[in-house]
Design an enzyme around this catalytic site. Sequence first.
Site, mmCIF file in Angstrom:
data_model
loop_
_atom_site.group_PDB
_atom_site.id
_atom_site.type_symbol
_atom_site.label_atom_id
_atom_site.label_comp_id
_atom_site.label_asym_id
_atom_site.label_seq_id
_atom_site.Cartn_x
_atom_site.Cartn_y
_atom_site.Cartn_z
ATOM 1 N N ASN A 9 0.768 -1.265 -0.123
ATOM 2 C CA ASN A 9 0.138 -0.743 -0.131
ATOM 3 C C ASN A 9 0.962 1.113 0.336
ATOM 4 O OD1 ASN A 9 -1.774 2.396 0.537
ATOM 5 N ND2 ASN A 9 -2.419 1.789 2.161
ATOM 6 N N LYS A 11 0.040 4.345 -0.410
ATOM 7 C CA LYS A 11 -0.712 5.457 0.127
ATOM 8 C C LYS A 11 -0.291 6.567 -0.253
ATOM 9 C CE LYS A 11 -0.427 2.920 5.079
ATOM 10 N NZ LYS A 11 -0.305 3.228 6.732
ATOM 11 N N HIS A 93 -9.655 0.804 5.151
ATOM 12 C CA HIS A 93 -8.080 1.012 5.244
ATOM 13 C C HIS A 93 -8.645 2.070 7.073
ATOM 14 C CE1 HIS A 93 -4.254 2.384 6.526
ATOM 15 N NE2 HIS A 93 -3.725 1.557 6.563
ATOM 16 N N GLU A 95 -7.065 4.339 8.201
ATOM 17 C CA GLU A 95 -6.882 5.984 7.811
ATOM 18 C C GLU A 95 -7.949 6.061 6.836
ATOM 19 O OE1 GLU A 95 -3.020 5.841 5.722
ATOM 20 O OE2 GLU A 95 -1.612 4.915 7.932
ATOM 21 N N GLU A 163 -4.659 -5.093 10.614
ATOM 22 C CA GLU A 163 -4.486 -4.405 10.911
ATOM 23 C C GLU A 163 -4.145 -3.397 12.219
ATOM 24 O OE1 GLU A 163 -2.215 -2.960 7.459
ATOM 25 O OE2 GLU A 163 -3.848 -1.621 7.069
ATOM 26 N N GLY A 169 2.624 2.544 10.925
ATOM 27 C CA GLY A 169 3.983 3.407 10.827
ATOM 28 C C GLY A 169 4.681 3.167 11.936
ATOM 29 N N SER A 209 3.505 -2.366 10.399
ATOM 30 C CA SER A 209 5.340 -2.121 10.448
ATOM 31 C C SER A 209 5.826 -3.579 10.020
ATOM 32 C CB SER A 209 5.476 -2.209 11.934
ATOM 33 O OG SER A 209 5.008 -0.445 11.705
HETATM 34 P P1 13P Z 1 3.420 0.189 7.767
HETATM 35 O O1 13P Z 1 4.227 -1.370 7.173
HETATM 36 O O2 13P Z 1 3.798 1.430 7.327
HETATM 37 O O3 13P Z 1 3.032 0.318 8.830
HETATM 38 O O4 13P Z 1 1.579 0.558 7.078
HETATM 39 C C1 13P Z 1 0.937 -0.399 7.251
HETATM 40 C C2 13P Z 1 -0.556 -0.055 6.727
HETATM 41 O O5 13P Z 1 -0.783 0.568 6.754
HETATM 42 C C3 13P Z 1 -0.680 -0.703 5.194
HETATM 43 O O6 13P Z 1 -2.529 -0.737 4.619
#
Ligand code: 13P
Length: 249
Positions: A9, A11, A93, A95, A163, A169, A209
Amino acid sequence: MRPKIAAGNWKMNGTAAALSELDALSRALPENPPQVVICPPSPLLFRATDAVHGCPIQIGAQDCHAEASGAHTGDISATMIADTGATHVILGHSERRDAYRETDADVRAKAQAAWGAGLTAIICIGESDAQREAGETLQVIGAQLDGSLPDGATAENTVIAYEPIWAIGTGKVPSIAQITEVHDFIRERLAARFGAEISDALPLLYGGSVKAANAAEIFAVENVDGALVGGASLKADDFAPILTALAQS
Ligand code: 13P
């Protein structure tokens, strides 16, 4: 046997220059590679599907609208995503659930739209730090799973990504015992609703992560079938070792 899947992803990262990473990744794929799905920002979808033409990397989007078309300024539909040659779409997601107040019902409607366009929905669920601290993790995961998944989920049209929000992150990763507990719970919950055959075939990804350094031990968990990777999917040099760990798991 469930497929092994590594989804990246990106983003809101990457302009056309980032397409060179797809080329680099295609050259760095391990032997017997897992299924690889890269989800770049939507302006790159057409060029990304061109860039991976002829190599076993698939392309996905990061969200879609529940409607096929209409007066929804700024949104893109599942049909439009499929039209680019993409095969997957990430939905729900954390976010988006957070920034756009997307509900389980929204995610469910989007998943229907994705299936209608022939896309595989990568449906994300995960608890917050506060919910885990309060001992509500399984309750939250169960409710999100029930609410976000339409009837008719199969291993062909759906991938689940667990997740934990506090692991995204942050560099914080749940313990192997915590990942095992949640993934076992998801598998059982899916079996209760869709039957053992569908549940056993449906891929469950861990996300939050994931890095080359922790990938192998996460992939050793029985009900972890791969990963949804953010930061470490942006560069082929970082993502390729994760693919190798998955291929060898
Ligand atoms: P990170 O791997 O940067 O922690 O992000 C995970 C994520 O949100 C994937 O959709």
